[in-house]
Design a protein around this motif. Structure first.
Motif, PDB file in Angstrom:
ATOM      1  N   VAL A 132       1.007  -1.419   0.081  1.00  0.00           N
ATOM      2  CA  VAL A 132      -0.224   0.008  -0.119  1.00  0.00           C
ATOM      3  C   VAL A 132       1.018   1.026  -0.210  1.00  0.00           C
ATOM      4  O   VAL A 132       0.550   2.287  -1.036  1.00  0.00           O
ATOM      5  N   VAL A 133       1.867   1.484   0.897  1.00  0.00           N
ATOM      6  CA  VAL A 133       3.266   2.286   0.987  1.00  0.00           C
ATOM      7  C   VAL A 133       3.337   2.835  -0.479  1.00  0.00           C
ATOM      8  O   VAL A 133       3.596   3.639  -1.045  1.00  0.00           O
ATOM      9  N   GLY A 134       3.705   1.418  -0.551  1.00  0.00           N
ATOM     10  CA  GLY A 134       5.045   1.471  -1.997  1.00  0.00           C
ATOM     11  C   GLY A 134       3.874   2.201  -2.948  1.00  0.00           C
ATOM     12  O   GLY A 134       4.349   3.021  -3.867  1.00  0.00           O
ATOM     13  N   VAL A 135       2.657   1.827  -3.538  1.00  0.00           N
ATOM     14  CA  VAL A 135       1.522   2.275  -4.738  1.00  0.00           C
ATOM     15  C   VAL A 135       1.300   4.096  -4.345  1.00  0.00           C
ATOM     16  O   VAL A 135       2.026   5.184  -4.983  1.00  0.00           O
ATOM     17  N   ILE A 136       1.398   3.947  -2.966  1.00  0.00           N
ATOM     18  CA  ILE A 136       1.135   5.430  -2.404  1.00  0.00           C
ATOM     19  C   ILE A 136       2.554   6.541  -2.531  1.00  0.00           C
ATOM     20  O   ILE A 136       2.283   8.265  -3.208  1.00  0.00           O
ATOM     21  N   GLN A 137       3.643   5.626  -2.016  1.00  0.00           N
ATOM     22  CA  GLN A 137       5.153   6.155  -2.796  1.00  0.00           C
ATOM     23  C   GLN A 137       4.845   6.635  -4.309  1.00  0.00           C
ATOM     24  O   GLN A 137       6.067   7.379  -4.671  1.00  0.00           O
ATOM     25  N   ALA A 138       4.928   5.776  -5.181  1.00  0.00           N
ATOM     26  CA  ALA A 138       5.153   6.064  -6.608  1.00  0.00           C
ATOM     27  C   ALA A 138       3.962   6.490  -6.910  1.00  0.00           C
ATOM     28  O   ALA A 138       3.971   7.605  -7.845  1.00  0.00           O
ATOM     29  N   ALA A 139       2.811   6.311  -5.917  1.00  0.00           N
ATOM     30  CA  ALA A 139       1.929   8.096  -6.962  1.00  0.00           C
ATOM     31  C   ALA A 139       2.585  10.063  -6.009  1.00  0.00           C
ATOM     32  O   ALA A 139       2.174  11.069  -6.364  1.00  0.00           O
ATOM     33  N   SER A 140       3.865  10.101  -5.044  1.00  0.00           N
ATOM     34  CA  SER A 140       4.022  10.523  -4.340  1.00  0.00           C
ATOM     35  C   SER A 140       4.370  12.086  -5.471  1.00  0.00           C
ATOM     36  O   SER A 140       4.320  13.534  -4.719  1.00  0.00           O
ATOM     37  N   PRO A 141       4.689  12.553  -6.378  1.00  0.00           N
ATOM     38  CA  PRO A 141       5.343  13.167  -7.631  1.00  0.00           C
ATOM     39  C   PRO A 141       4.200  14.071  -7.155  1.00  0.00           C
ATOM     40  O   PRO A 141       4.272  15.578  -7.811  1.00  0.00           O
ATOM     41  N   LEU A 142       2.994  13.737  -7.048  1.00  0.00           N
ATOM     42  CA  LEU A 142       1.385  14.511  -7.391  1.00  0.00           C
ATOM     43  C   LEU A 142       1.183  15.513  -6.033  1.00  0.00           C
ATOM     44  O   LEU A 142       0.698  15.898  -5.963  1.00  0.00           O
ATOM     45  N   GLY A 143       2.281  15.065  -4.965  1.00  0.00           N
ATOM     46  CA  GLY A 143       2.400  15.571  -3.914  1.00  0.00           C
ATOM     47  C   GLY A 143       2.888  16.803  -3.475  1.00  0.00           C
ATOM     48  O   GLY A 143       3.083  18.018  -3.060  1.00  0.00           O
ATOM     49  N   PHE A 144       3.939  17.442  -4.282  1.00  0.00           N
ATOM     50  CA  PHE A 144       5.125  17.323  -4.791  1.00  0.00           C
ATOM     51  C   PHE A 144       5.191  18.517  -6.291  1.00  0.00           C
ATOM     52  O   PHE A 144       6.018  18.509  -6.757  1.00  0.00           O
ATOM     53  N   TRP A 145       4.523  18.788  -6.716  1.00  0.00           N
ATOM     54  CA  TRP A 145       4.132  18.855  -8.150  1.00  0.00           C
ATOM     55  C   TRP A 145       4.928  20.319  -8.364  1.00  0.00           C
ATOM     56  O   TRP A 145       5.630  20.381  -9.591  1.00  0.00           O
ATOM     57  N   TRP A 146       5.790  20.997  -7.063  1.00  0.00           N
ATOM     58  CA  TRP A 146       6.470  22.361  -7.883  1.00  0.00           C
ATOM     59  C   TRP A 146       8.207  21.320  -7.968  1.00  0.00           C
ATOM     60  O   TRP A 146       8.613  22.151  -8.786  1.00  0.00           O
ATOM     61  N   LEU A 147       8.420  20.000  -7.933  1.00  0.00           N
ATOM     62  CA  LEU A 147       9.225  18.723  -8.301  1.00  0.00           C
ATOM     63  C   LEU A 147       8.771  18.509  -9.102  1.00  0.00           C
ATOM     64  O   LEU A 147       8.193  17.663  -9.506  1.00  0.00           O
TER      65      LEU A 147
END
Length: 156
Positions: free
Chosen positions: A34-49
């Motif tokens: 579950v955390v792996g899927v969330i981490q794979a999507a993590s760039p969405l939460g840091f859109w400025w990077l």
């Protein structure tokens, strides 16, 4: 023949481990997925990077956790080795930011192998649940990124 040890509930049944073979911890593996899927999507939460930078920072963070575990372990040799290993993953992550995105994939997959080794050897004490959790996170993110790269979607 494998014997089954239970806690009174069949859904908690797990094979009794053979000497020298670590038992699979299903809870950490499921949570790691579950955390792996969330981490794979993590760039969405840091859109400025740039996504590649986010993944590289994630690899560095994952590798650095073992420094904390080694400090808790308290043995100087373990602290030194884990710091060197974490430094190696920092270099791989930094190279992956400006070089090939496959370096991030290889870094994550490699860290998962390091977790598997840790789970087997218990080099750092008191990390029973962490290695299966972290290896699963690493391998899920690596698989998702590899799939994206193979489909022509490159994290910029």
């Amino acid at each position: 023949m494998t014997s089954i040890a239970t806690t009174g509930h069949p859904e908690h049944a797990s094979p009794t481990p053979r000497p020298g073979v670590p038992r699979v911890l299903y809870g950490p593996v499921i949570c790691g997925a579950v955390v792996g899927v969330i981490q794979a999507a993590s760039p969405l939460g840091f859109w400025w990077l740039a996504p590649r930078t986010v993944y590289a920072l994630g690899l560095v963070l994952i590798a650095a956790v073992y420094i904390g575990f080694s400090v808790a372990d308290g043995r100087g040799r373990v602290i030194a080795i884990e710091s060197i290993v974490a430094g190696f993953f920092v270099v791989v992550a930094a190279a992956g930011v400006s070089g090939s995105a496959w370096l991030i994939v290889l870094g994550l997959a490699g860290h998962g192998l390091k977790d598997l080794w840790q789970h087997r050897t218990h080099f750092v004490r008191n990390t029973r649940w962490w290695p299966p959790f972290c290896a699963t996170v690493d391998w899920v993110v690596a698989a998702i990124l590899a799939g994206a790269l193979l489909m022509g979607v490159s994290p910029a």
